[in-house]
Enzyme design. Structure first.
Site, PDB file in Angstrom:
ATOM      1  N   GLY A 240     -11.443 -48.313  13.347  1.00 36.48           N
ATOM      2  CA  GLY A 240     -10.476 -47.939  14.373  1.00 36.48           C
ATOM      3  C   GLY A 240     -10.379 -46.473  14.730  1.00 36.48           C
ATOM      4  N   ASP A 257     -13.893 -56.509  17.472  1.00 33.02           N
ATOM      5  CA  ASP A 257     -14.813 -56.327  16.337  1.00 33.02           C
ATOM      6  C   ASP A 257     -14.747 -57.530  15.425  1.00 33.02           C
ATOM      7  OD1 ASP A 257     -16.174 -55.243  13.901  1.00 33.02           O
ATOM      8  OD2 ASP A 257     -16.068 -53.371  15.018  1.00 33.02           O
ATOM      9  N   LYS A 322     -27.229 -46.977  19.225  1.00 38.75           N
ATOM     10  CA  LYS A 322     -28.013 -46.705  18.010  1.00 38.75           C
ATOM     11  C   LYS A 322     -29.497 -46.818  18.363  1.00 38.75           C
ATOM     12  CE  LYS A 322     -23.851 -47.266  16.689  1.00 38.75           C
ATOM     13  NZ  LYS A 322     -22.942 -46.158  16.784  1.00 38.75           N
TER      14      LYS A 322
END
Ligand SMILES: C[S@@+](CC[C@H](N)C(=O)[O-])C[C@H]1O[C@@H](n2cnc3c(N)ncnc32)[C@H](O)[C@@H]1O
Length: 368
Positions: A240, A257, A322
């Protein structure tokens, strides 16, 4: 497998597989790959009249290839440094800072004399490499001598003041012991307002993670932030750090999530947690901002973000992508093309200071 011997699950295997069939990534024709010279054998000095670029240590190969693809006459100088004959037509993703070299000097006195354009601030820095950082102490001595010698920078403007007034930032990069490349760059066109592009964000007690600093730096780079009452969706939000930063700006946050948010955020009145994979999440209404820091395969994340633009579910995008172990530059090109294909415009990608094997992307949804 032998009894009692458990294979450690790879990160991806532990997570639920995305359920939804995804659209294909954009088809891209890539330029020919460039052979990267062995960096360890290189320690060339920059050339006066050419552009000097610096990047994260270990990414000089990516930066060099990117600048070759941009056809601006690139040469790999050594760890963290690449030079080009010309300025590229768009800012390189893997560069942290770049400027045209006006002089190569041996002393701070020569550097002060070589500065053109009456800068309102001079930034003295070393490349962010082992060899560069070992010389960081030299920067302070050079900085104070230069400031003392240049009347107009005795009381240097803050980087933001320089940006607002459109002033010049003097650049002094200590490229080797007692050797500096000197130049200037307009604060409004500089890749970063931080010396050498090292935009260190403050680590605060309530958000001790690197993730929160990545978002702080990303929003500073984007130049606009969510405001009071804005609806933000945060994909890959646990635990968070980003959600907390968005709440601090007064936004409402839909946090998505498969993992858990920290307990105080779970109870927060402006947070709604969707405990599920982002690939199956559909917002109940369009949001102002889409944030994404999902640890997942980059092209699949790009396709997911493209779907958000295609469905008009968000207006602005900030995401951390990523990168794979290999072929990082081709991936950056594919991610950009996939986002544009989906309907995102002004797509910018940059490896920011707090990004490791990652790049930050920002975009706005095409009007209409
Ligand atoms: C780097 S962490 C995010 C950190 C977060 N931005 C913060 O500030 O605390 C990456 C997150 O991506 C989440 N993630 C990975 N795949 C996901 C998926 N398919 N759907 C939702 N979340 C996912 C992981 O559970 C993990 O919490």
């Amino acid at each position: 497998m032998r009894k009692g011997h458990h294979r450690t699950k790879r990160r991806d295997e532990r997570r639920p597989a995305p359920r939804e069939p995804r659209a294909a990534a954009a088809t891209v024709t890539l330029p020919n790959r460039i052979r990267i010279p062995p960096v360890a054998k290189l320690a060339a000095l920059p050339t006066v009249g050419k552009w000097l670029w610096t990047c994260r240590d270990g990414f000089e190969g990516q930066l060099y290839e990117e600048l070759c693809w941009k056809k601006c006459g690139a040469t790999l100088l050594g760890a963290g440094l690449v030079e080009t004959e010309r300025e590229p037509s768009s800012p390189p993703t893997f560069a942290r800072m770049g400027f045209r070299v006006d002089a190569l000097v041996k002393t701070p006195q020569q550097a002060a004399a070589a500065l053109r354009h009456e800068p309102s601030r001079v930034q003295v820095w070393v490349p962010d490499t082992d060899a560069g950082n070992a010389r960081a102490g030299e920067c302070l001595a050079w900085q104070s001598t230069i400031n003392a010698l240049r009347e107009n920078i005795k009381d240097p403007a803050t980087p933001w003041a320089a940006f607002e007034s459109g002033a010049w930032l003097g650049q002094v990069c200590l490229v080797a012991p007692h050797t500096a490349a000197v130049g200037s760059i307009g604060a409004r066109v500089a890749l970063s307002l931080a010396a050498g592009g090292r935009a260190r964000m403050k680590r605060t007690a309530d958000a001790p993670s690197r993730a929160a600093m990545k978002l702080d730096e990303a929003l500073e780079w984007v130049g606009v932030s969510p405001g009071k009452g804005d609806l933000c969706v945060d994909l890959g939000s646990a635990p968070g750090g980003w959600t907390r930063r968005l709440l601090e700006r007064g936004a409402r946050v839909w946090s998505v999530d498969t993992g858990l948010l920290s307990p105080d955020l779970q109870k927060h009145a402006r947070v709604k947690h969707f405990h599920q994979t982002a690939f199956a999440f559909t917002p109940e209404e369009p949001c102002d901002w889409l944030f994404c820091d999902m640890a997942w395969r980059p092209l699949e994340v790009a396709q997911l973000l493209a779907k958000w633009a295609r469905n008009r579910w968000a207006t602005q995008l900030v995401a951390n992508i990523k990168l794979p172990m290999k072929d990082k530059l081709p991936m950056v090109v594919r991610v950009k093309a996939t986002l544009e294909d989906g309907g995102w415009s002004d797509v910018r990608l940059r490896q920011l200071y707090h990004d490791r094997d990652e790049v930050t992307v920002c975009a706005v949804r095409k009007a209409g």
